[in-house]
Scaffold this motif. Structure first.
Motif, short mmCIF file in Angstrom:
data_model
loop_
_atom_site.label_atom_id
_atom_site.label_comp_id
_atom_site.label_asym_id
_atom_site.label_seq_id
_atom_site.Cartn_x
_atom_site.Cartn_y
_atom_site.Cartn_z
N VAL A 1 0.86 -1.19 0.00
CA VAL A 1 0.00 0.00 0.00
C VAL A 1 0.89 1.24 0.00
CG1 VAL A 1 -1.78 1.31 1.22
CG2 VAL A 1 -1.88 -1.18 1.18
N HIS A 2 0.77 2.05 -1.04
CA HIS A 2 1.57 3.26 -1.18
C HIS A 2 0.92 4.40 -0.41
CE1 HIS A 2 3.97 1.59 -4.55
NE2 HIS A 2 2.87 0.87 -4.72
N THR A 3 1.72 5.39 -0.08
CA THR A 3 1.22 6.62 0.52
C THR A 3 1.34 7.71 -0.53
OG1 THR A 3 1.89 5.94 2.73
CG2 THR A 3 1.49 8.29 2.39
N PHE A 4 0.20 8.25 -0.94
CA PHE A 4 0.20 9.32 -1.93
C PHE A 4 0.09 10.66 -1.23
CE2 PHE A 4 -2.01 5.83 -4.43
CZ PHE A 4 -0.84 5.41 -5.06
N THR A 5 0.78 11.65 -1.78
CA THR A 5 0.79 13.00 -1.23
C THR A 5 0.63 13.99 -2.38
OG1 THR A 5 3.18 13.25 -1.47
CG2 THR A 5 2.39 12.31 0.62
N LEU A 6 0.44 15.24 -2.05
CA LEU A 6 0.37 16.27 -3.07
C LEU A 6 1.67 16.28 -3.89
CD1 LEU A 6 -1.24 18.63 -4.26
CD2 LEU A 6 -0.20 20.11 -2.56
N GLU A 7 2.79 16.04 -3.21
CA GLU A 7 4.10 16.09 -3.86
C GLU A 7 4.33 14.93 -4.82
OE1 GLU A 7 3.81 18.62 -0.56
OE2 GLU A 7 3.65 16.44 -0.47
N ASN A 8 3.83 13.73 -4.50
CA ASN A 8 4.13 12.58 -5.37
C ASN A 8 2.94 12.13 -6.22
OD1 ASN A 8 2.43 10.93 -3.80
ND2 ASN A 8 4.11 9.78 -2.87
N PHE A 9 1.81 12.81 -6.13
CA PHE A 9 0.59 12.35 -6.81
C PHE A 9 0.78 12.25 -8.32
CE2 PHE A 9 -3.78 12.58 -8.40
CZ PHE A 9 -4.40 11.65 -7.58
N GLU A 10 1.39 13.26 -8.91
CA GLU A 10 1.56 13.22 -10.37
C GLU A 10 2.45 12.07 -10.79
OE1 GLU A 10 2.79 15.92 -14.19
OE2 GLU A 10 1.97 16.90 -12.43
N SER A 11 3.60 11.90 -10.15
CA SER A 11 4.53 10.84 -10.56
C SER A 11 4.01 9.45 -10.19
CB SER A 11 5.91 11.06 -9.94
OG SER A 11 5.85 11.00 -8.52
N GLU A 12 3.39 9.30 -9.03
CA GLU A 12 2.95 7.97 -8.58
C GLU A 12 1.61 7.54 -9.15
OE1 GLU A 12 4.32 5.60 -6.40
OE2 GLU A 12 6.17 6.73 -6.62
N VAL A 13 0.71 8.49 -9.40
CA VAL A 13 -0.64 8.16 -9.84
C VAL A 13 -0.86 8.51 -11.30
CG1 VAL A 13 -3.11 8.57 -9.45
CG2 VAL A 13 -1.55 8.43 -7.49
N LEU A 14 -0.71 9.78 -11.63
CA LEU A 14 -1.05 10.24 -12.97
C LEU A 14 -0.10 9.72 -14.04
CD1 LEU A 14 -2.14 13.90 -12.17
CD2 LEU A 14 -3.54 11.83 -12.26
N GLN A 15 1.16 9.49 -13.69
CA GLN A 15 2.14 9.01 -14.66
C GLN A 15 2.40 7.50 -14.55
OE1 GLN A 15 5.60 11.50 -14.17
NE2 GLN A 15 4.54 13.33 -14.87
N SER A 16 1.62 6.81 -13.75
CA SER A 16 1.83 5.38 -13.55
C SER A 16 1.51 4.60 -14.83
CB SER A 16 0.94 4.87 -12.42
OG SER A 16 1.06 3.47 -12.30
N PRO A 17 2.37 3.64 -15.18
CA PRO A 17 2.10 2.81 -16.36
C PRO A 17 1.00 1.77 -16.13
CG PRO A 17 4.12 2.09 -15.28
CD PRO A 17 3.65 3.33 -14.56
N ILE A 18 0.65 1.54 -14.87
CA ILE A 18 -0.43 0.60 -14.55
C ILE A 18 -1.56 1.35 -13.85
CG2 ILE A 18 1.11 -1.43 -14.40
CD1 ILE A 18 0.98 -1.19 -11.34
N PRO A 19 -2.76 0.78 -13.83
CA PRO A 19 -3.87 1.45 -13.12
C PRO A 19 -3.53 1.67 -11.65
CG PRO A 19 -4.68 -0.37 -14.45
CD PRO A 19 -3.19 -0.47 -14.45
N VAL A 20 -4.11 2.72 -11.08
CA VAL A 20 -3.86 3.08 -9.68
C VAL A 20 -5.18 3.26 -8.96
CG1 VAL A 20 -2.74 4.71 -8.09
CG2 VAL A 20 -1.75 4.30 -10.37
N LEU A 21 -5.34 2.58 -7.82
CA LEU A 21 -6.50 2.78 -6.95
C LEU A 21 -6.07 3.67 -5.80
CD1 LEU A 21 -9.49 1.96 -6.33
CD2 LEU A 21 -8.51 0.37 -4.69
N VAL A 22 -6.73 4.82 -5.69
CA VAL A 22 -6.42 5.76 -4.61
C VAL A 22 -7.57 5.74 -3.61
CG1 VAL A 22 -5.91 8.15 -3.98
CG2 VAL A 22 -5.09 7.23 -6.17
#
Length: 109
Positions: free
Chosen positions: A6-27
């Motif tokens: 389980v990842h921890t998403f933040t304002l700082e990493n949201f774009e790189s971890e979620v929006l730019q992810s090569p696989i689907p992301v459940l937040v």
């Protein structure tokens, strides 16, 4: 014990971890004070383990990142949003059972 998947998403990493992810992301949009969020947490962890490598699963604290919650129309927690290709794909609002979460991420397969 919390899942290592389980990842921890933040304002700082949201774009790189979620929006730019090569696989689907459940937040999982969550809050520390939210009872249903705490009840959902073990199900989210189980899902992260079951879909490891296929779907990235993580949590975002709405109190730490209110702008992201606002940007994606999160008005109550817990809210689970599936992102695919950098865009919001599907969402579930409120406490869910494990099968509903599987259906949500299974649609991304």
């Amino acid at each position: 014990m919390a899942s290592q998947n389980v990842h921890t998403f933040t304002l700082e990493n949201f774009e790189s971890e979620v929006l730019q992810s090569p696989i689907p992301v459940l937040v999982d949009f969550t809050a520390t004070w939210c009872g249903p969020c705490k009840a959902l947490a073990p199900l989210v962890e189980k899902l992260a383990d079951a879909f490891q490598g296929k779907v990235k699963v993580g949590k975002l604290d709405i109190d730490a990142a209110p702008k992201l919650a606002q940007d994606y129309g999160v008005r109550s927690v817990p809210t689970c949003i599936l992102f695919q290709g950098g865009a919001k794909s599907k969402q579930l609002v409120g406490m869910q059972n494990y099968d509903k979460l599987v259906q949500l991420v299974g649609a991304a397969q």
